[in-house]
Design an enzyme around this catalytic site. Structure first.
Site, PDB file in Angstrom:
ATOM      1  N   LYS A   1       0.907  -1.035   0.019  1.00  0.00           N
ATOM      2  CA  LYS A   1      -0.046  -0.143   0.221  1.00  0.00           C
ATOM      3  C   LYS A   1       0.804   1.259  -0.088  1.00  0.00           C
ATOM      4  CE  LYS A   1      -4.011  -2.373   0.521  1.00  0.00           C
ATOM      5  NZ  LYS A   1      -3.639  -3.575   0.769  1.00  0.00           N
TER       6      LYS A   1
HETATM    7  C1  LIG Z   1      -4.271  -4.809   0.242  1.00  0.00           C
HETATM    8  C2  LIG Z   1      -3.378  -5.902   0.283  1.00  0.00           C
HETATM    9  C3  LIG Z   1      -3.656  -6.811  -0.812  1.00  0.00           C
HETATM   10  C4  LIG Z   1      -4.959  -6.929  -1.753  1.00  0.00           C
HETATM   11  O1  LIG Z   1      -4.553  -5.890  -2.707  1.00  0.00           O
HETATM   12  P1  LIG Z   1      -5.940  -5.271  -3.485  1.00  0.00           P
HETATM   13  O2  LIG Z   1      -5.262  -4.457  -4.324  1.00  0.00           O
HETATM   14  O3  LIG Z   1      -6.842  -4.879  -2.371  1.00  0.00           O
HETATM   15  O4  LIG Z   1      -6.371  -6.502  -4.235  1.00  0.00           O
HETATM   16  C5  LIG Z   1      -2.837  -7.982  -0.841  1.00  0.00           C
HETATM   17  N1  LIG Z   1      -1.713  -8.160   0.062  1.00  0.00           N
HETATM   18  C6  LIG Z   1      -1.278  -7.265   1.021  1.00  0.00           C
HETATM   19  C7  LIG Z   1      -0.392  -7.545   1.756  1.00  0.00           C
HETATM   20  C8  LIG Z   1      -2.382  -6.093   1.292  1.00  0.00           C
HETATM   21  O5  LIG Z   1      -1.968  -5.130   2.002  1.00  0.00           O
END
Ligand SMILES: *Cc1c(COP(=O)(O)O)cnc(C)c1O
Length: 494
Positions: free
Chosen positions: A112
């Site tokens: 993120k």
């Molecule tokens: C948010 C997240 C995901 C999923 O990503 P999306 O964009 O919501 O599909 C997968 N792994 C981690 C560690 C995340 O923080």
């Protein structure tokens, strides 16, 4: 003409990129999508020589056409700097023939950060460009990782404040500790008695509350969203797929134009959609493997054409993927419906009314580059143990879901495959260590496990973890799902 953004649910509203970033969600509840797909203009061979920041500029300028070169470069250089613990920002690591794209070298050690370190810059630049005087209140629902990444991005950014809602019992101990120790003065963190979908639905409801918006405006506030529905998060995520392709060329693993497959551990469908957008602008992406945990709504959708959220919500060791309503899928639905907003709106109404919808055969044919896969809890743990045993490399549970799908579904076709590696194992030490040796590690405390992980992997303990060992808890508000709006009103003095 620059790219404009329109809602997935109606033809009316067309806005600029900066307006779409400010608004987050369209007024009709739809998601903003570009009115046409730009084409990547840089020759592929040149990618191998470009830095992450240079790649970011070449991608973002295609989508954020109302930003000047100077504005965009200032955003990029402010975001992708020493906050990351490696100059390459997103290293590509080869193990057993798979390429793990490590997206966890930012401040909060989850992918993120890739988008949320730049979103505050994009947001404040957008506010300036549009003459916005109100304070921007970021409202965010998190399944664990968005929360801290958004808090870290917006902490003490002038002209903004941020309220984060997370499922009280649905995040890892480290994730929770990271959030409730956030010191930024303009931040608030709230635990909700509900799951992530409850939090996300609650936030969307507050967003579309016109009466509340009016009272906010009178007091000098307006909402925006840091969730992956914001186009200002989606576009920065395209960058690392383009960058990964350049790295594969540089390493001699690919010849120019040869396809690269991707496997993405998926929750809200933002990350994999970014890879798909990469393909749309001309990056040679072959297959897109959508990896789910036991909440395998998307696996079922790709197999049957029916999206059915009517099922039990399962808490897993990959909490950031514990999602039954993948918001960003709406952008794909819109695209495969032939950019038809009426049709998309009907599907979304069916989803919220009946809890399911089924796409047409014609739409299904448009999905041919997507392949669904999933891993059970046991398979995820086995994948962590097996990769560790063979290579000494430690995967976090989200990455392990993707790695399992890569090994068992993707590898048959012999195309070079990039696994989006979305979190540092340090963020999920308990699950990771118990997968490696349950008996030895189950009795240990959270930070003891951190030290053990350091010992067995040789990977330096990230600053994000060191800093919360002794940090005091600063946020302890808990509310019911029905009480989310009241929390916001109270915080803003409405
Ligand atoms: C948010 C997240 C995901 C999923 O990503 P999306 O964009 O919501 O599909 C997968 N792994 C981690 C560690 C995340 O923080």
């Amino acid at each position: 003409m620059g790219i404009m953004y329109q809602s997935t649910r109606s033809k009316g509203e067309k806005v600029t990129a900066s307006q779409a970033i400010l608004k987050g969600l369209a007024d009709d509840g739809g998601l903003f999508v570009p009115d046409r797909m730009p084409k990547f203009e840089v020759p592929l061979a040149k990618l191998a020589t470009m830095s992450y920041q240079e790649t970011a500029y070449e991608v973002m300028r295609l989508f954020f056409t109302d930003f000047t070169e100077e504005e965009l470069k200032a955003c990029i250089n402010g975001a992708y700097d020493k906050k990351f613990d490696t100059d390459v920002i997103a290293p590509l690591v080869e193990k057993e023939g798979r390429y793990y794209l490590e997206l966890f070298h930012g401040k909060t050690i989850a992918f993120k950060d890739m988008a949320l370190s730049i979103l505050p810059y994009l947001m404040t630049t957008s506010a300036k460009k549009n003459g916005v005087k109100n304070e921007i209140v970021i409202l965010t629902a998190t399944s664990g990782d968005t929360g801290k990444a958004a808090l870290a991005g917006f902490a003490d950014v002038p002209g903004t404040s941020i309220i984060v809602f997370y499922p009280k019992d649905g995040v890892s101990p480290i994730q929770e500790k990271q959030m409730v120790t956030e010191p930024g003065k303009n931040t608030m963190v709230v635990g909700v008695d509900g799951n992530f979908d409850d939090c996300q639905t609650g936030v969307k409801k507050i967003f579309s509350d016109k009466e509340l918006a009016k009272r906010m405006d009178e007091k000098g506030y307006q909402f925006s969203s840091a969730n992956s529905i914001n186009i200002g998060r989606l576009v920065p995520q395209i960058v690392y797929y383009v960058y990964a392709y350049g790295q594969l060329l540089k390493q001699g693993a690919l010849r120019e134009g040869e396809p690269m497959d991707v496997v993405v551990p998926t929750g809200n469908f933002g990350n994999i959609l970014a890879a798909y957008y990469g393909k749309q602008i001309g990056l040679p992406v072959g297959k897109l493997y959508c990896a789910s945990n036991e909440n395998k709504v998307l696996f079922d959708f790709f197999g049957s054409g029916t999206y059915d959220r009517k099922r039990d919500f399962i808490l897993t060791s990959s909490p950031s993927m514990d999602i039954l309503i993948s918001s960003n899928l709406e952008r794909l639905i819109y695209k495969i419906a032939g950019n038809d907003a009426d049709k998309t709106k009907r599907f979304m109404a069916e989803l919220s009314g009946e809890g399911e919808y089924t796409i047409t055969d014609e739409m299904r044919r448009e999905l041919e580059s997507f392949v669904g896969g999933f891993a059970t809890e046991e398979q995820t743990a086995q994948e962590i143990a097996s990769v560790y045993d063979k290579t000494g490399y430690v995967l976090d549970p989200h990455t392990a879901v993707a790695s399992y799908v890569c090994r068992n579904v993707a590898e048959a076709d012999k195309v070079k495959t990039v696994v989006a590696s979305t979190a540092s194992p340090y963020k999920f030490t308990r699950s990771v260590m118990q997968a490696i040796d349950h008996e030895a590690y189950a009795p240990m405390g959270d930070f003891e496990l951190v030290d053990e992980l350091n010992r067995i992997s040789g990977v330096t303990i990230p600053q994000a973890i060191e800093s919360i060992r002794t940090a005091p808890v600063l946020h302890d508000t808990v509310c019911e799902v029905d009480g989310m709006k009241a929390v916001v009103e109270e915080r803003l003095g409405l």
